[in-house]
Design a protein around this motif. Structure first.
Motif, short mmCIF file in Angstrom:
data_model
loop_
_atom_site.label_atom_id
_atom_site.label_comp_id
_atom_site.label_asym_id
_atom_site.label_seq_id
_atom_site.Cartn_x
_atom_site.Cartn_y
_atom_site.Cartn_z
N THR A 212 0.95 -1.00 -0.32
CA THR A 212 -0.06 0.01 -0.19
C THR A 212 0.62 0.90 -0.09
O THR A 212 1.61 1.27 0.74
CB THR A 212 -1.36 0.07 1.15
N LEU A 213 0.50 2.42 -0.66
CA LEU A 213 1.84 3.36 -0.89
C LEU A 213 0.42 4.33 -0.57
O LEU A 213 -0.49 4.28 -0.84
CB LEU A 213 1.85 3.32 -2.87
N ILE A 214 0.57 5.60 -0.08
CA ILE A 214 0.36 6.71 0.54
C ILE A 214 0.78 7.76 -1.06
O ILE A 214 1.81 8.25 -1.07
CB ILE A 214 0.08 7.55 1.34
N ASN A 215 -0.67 8.30 -1.60
CA ASN A 215 -0.59 9.25 -2.84
C ASN A 215 -0.96 10.44 -2.61
O ASN A 215 -1.24 10.57 -2.25
CB ASN A 215 -1.38 8.92 -4.09
N TYR A 216 0.36 11.32 -3.11
CA TYR A 216 0.32 12.56 -2.30
C TYR A 216 -0.12 13.64 -3.72
O TYR A 216 0.88 13.51 -4.76
CB TYR A 216 1.03 13.63 -1.91
#
Length: 454
Positions: A212-216
């Motif tokens: 899981t990645l956090i996209n900004y």
């Protein structure tokens, strides 16, 4: 945005050549290519700072007297030295006049000298050839490739295309993964566009590649949105590197990603601004405003962007640009970068003329050509020592033709409804849009269109 430097330059020059020019004196204009070299007025040049060198180089040096120390010379020597100095000054004036006349002839007959032999201008020629090949249908049109070519030329062929492509593909994959995660219709154009818009304007978690990645979201460049500090502040590659962009790099980045996703989206413009247009299944158009993450109607731009009636009638603004028009417009970007690095010459004009052949609306090409004719007119007027158009016509009818061409181009630009926004108006418009978005989100937490699911 993109042409802020060129447009501001044109506007200043247009004002200069408007009513009342006959009472003004033309300022000195020094082209980047160095059309008017300065000839030193001192026989040995001031760069020779060592008095010993000057003494030993002097034909009058007999080991006892320095001819530059006049108090040690006899009256005859002083008169001879003065005569020689005046002769040299006279010779230099003749040389300068010959150079001036030569420059005038060159500018009238051949215009600005070519910079083709300067190191790294070949990157610009290569970029032009490949882009022109796409426009001619000799190779497939690829906006992502065109954006890279334009920016790589400015960086003197130092960017790595494979790294650029991998970054584009990785971002597009995040979009596909989010569509899959939400079980949306992966073949629906609205789904692809709205998910891409969401990824670029919102913070979200994305499950991809087993993690899981956090996209900004992208950030707006409040410090240099007009590219006044750094010319490359509006580059897509700079946006990809920093996550910070403005009203040119953000829409172009979006369009490059949309191309990768196979989504249908269009570039569009309003005064000093650009954005993305998409349409739904019912052929209704929506404007994706990436600078503040809002979905707007044309009415917002018409009411707040100072669009003249003539501009709407001529379809200068708010029109969706297809891929041919978008790629042709990138030739104007190529010309702008070339001018910033090398000045104006036949290559700059070739970019503008070629773009005009493919653009449905050639406002940007006209602005480029007007900048070219304006600079040429001012330099000729300066060299001819003509302080007003009447003097320019009297001294050189051929040079005056450039003055007429300049005004003809400005008339065409005015007829299209172009008007340069005043300082601060664009920033005021951005604040207005941000406020509209705030009000919209209070009424409806979602700014997105309904997304069809599988």
């Amino acid at each position: 945005m993109k042409f802020s430097k060129i447009k501001s330059f044109i506007r200043v020059l247009l004002l200069f050549f408007s009513v009342g020019i006959s009472s003004q004196t033309l300022p000195e204009v020094k082209p980047k290519s160095g059309l008017v070299p300065q000839i030193p007025l001192y026989p040995y040049g001031r760069q020779q700072s060592n008095p010993h060198d000057r003494q030993s180089a002097s034909p009058y040096n007999n080991g006892q007297h320095n001819p530059y120390r006049l108090n040690e010379l006899s009256d005859i020597q002083k008169r001879n030295a003065a005569m020689i100095y005046e002769d040299m000054r006279h010779y230099q004036r003749i040389q300068m006049e010959m150079q001036r006349q030569s420059n005038i002839r060159m500018l009238i007959e051949r215009s600005f000298p070519s910079q083709a032999d300067i190191h790294n201008t070949s990157a610009y020629q290569h970029a032009f050839n490949e882009i022109e090949g796409m426009l001619k249908g000799e190779q497939p049109m690829n906006l992502g490739r065109v954006v890279f070519l334009v920016e790589n030329a400015y960086y003197e062929d130092s960017l790595i295309y494979d790294a650029y492509r991998k970054a584009i593909q990785a971002k597009a994959q995040l979009c596909n993964d989010k569509i899959k995660e939400g079980k949306y219709d992966r073949n629906n154009n609205v789904v692809k566009n709205m998910m891409l818009f969401s990824i670029l304007t919102d913070t979200m978690k994305i499950r991809t590649g087993g993690r899981t990645l956090i996209n900004y979201p992208l950030k707006y460049d409040l410090d240099d949105y007009q590219s006044r500090i750094s010319f490359d502040s509006h580059f897509v590659t700079k946006l990809m590197r920093t996550g910070v962009g403005q009203c040119q790099s953000m829409p172009l980045y979006y369009l490059v990603l949309a191309e990768e996703l196979g989504a249908e989206a269009y570039w569009s413009t309003s005064p000093k601004h650009s954005f993305v247009k998409i349409k739904d299944e019912n052929e209704a158009w929506y404007n994706l405003e990436l600078t503040c993450g809002a979905v707007l109607t044309d009415a917002h731009y018409m009411n707040s962007s100072y669009i003249k009636v003539e501009a709407l009638q001529s379809r200068t603004y708010l029109e969706p640009l297809d891929k041919v028009n978008t790629i042709a417009r990138m030739l104007i970007e190529l010309a702008a970068g070339y001018y910033d690095k090398y000045g104006m010459d036949d290559f700059y004009l070739k970019c503008a003329n070629t773009a005009a052949q493919y653009l449905a609306n050639d406002l940007d090409a006209l602005l480029c050509k007007a900048a070219y004719e304006t600079r040429l007119t001012l330099i000729l007027a300066n060299l001819l020592q003509a302080s007003n158009p009447e003097a320019l016509k009297a001294k050189s009818p051929e040079a005056y033709k450039h003055f007429e061409a300049m005004h003809d181009l400005y008339k065409q630009i005015d007829d299209l409804g172009y008007e340069e926004l005043q300082e601060g108006v664009y920033a005021q418009w951005l604040r207005h849009i941000a406020k509209l978005k705030e009000e919209s989100e209070k009424r409806d937490k979602s700014i997105f269109l309904p997304l069809p699911r599988d």
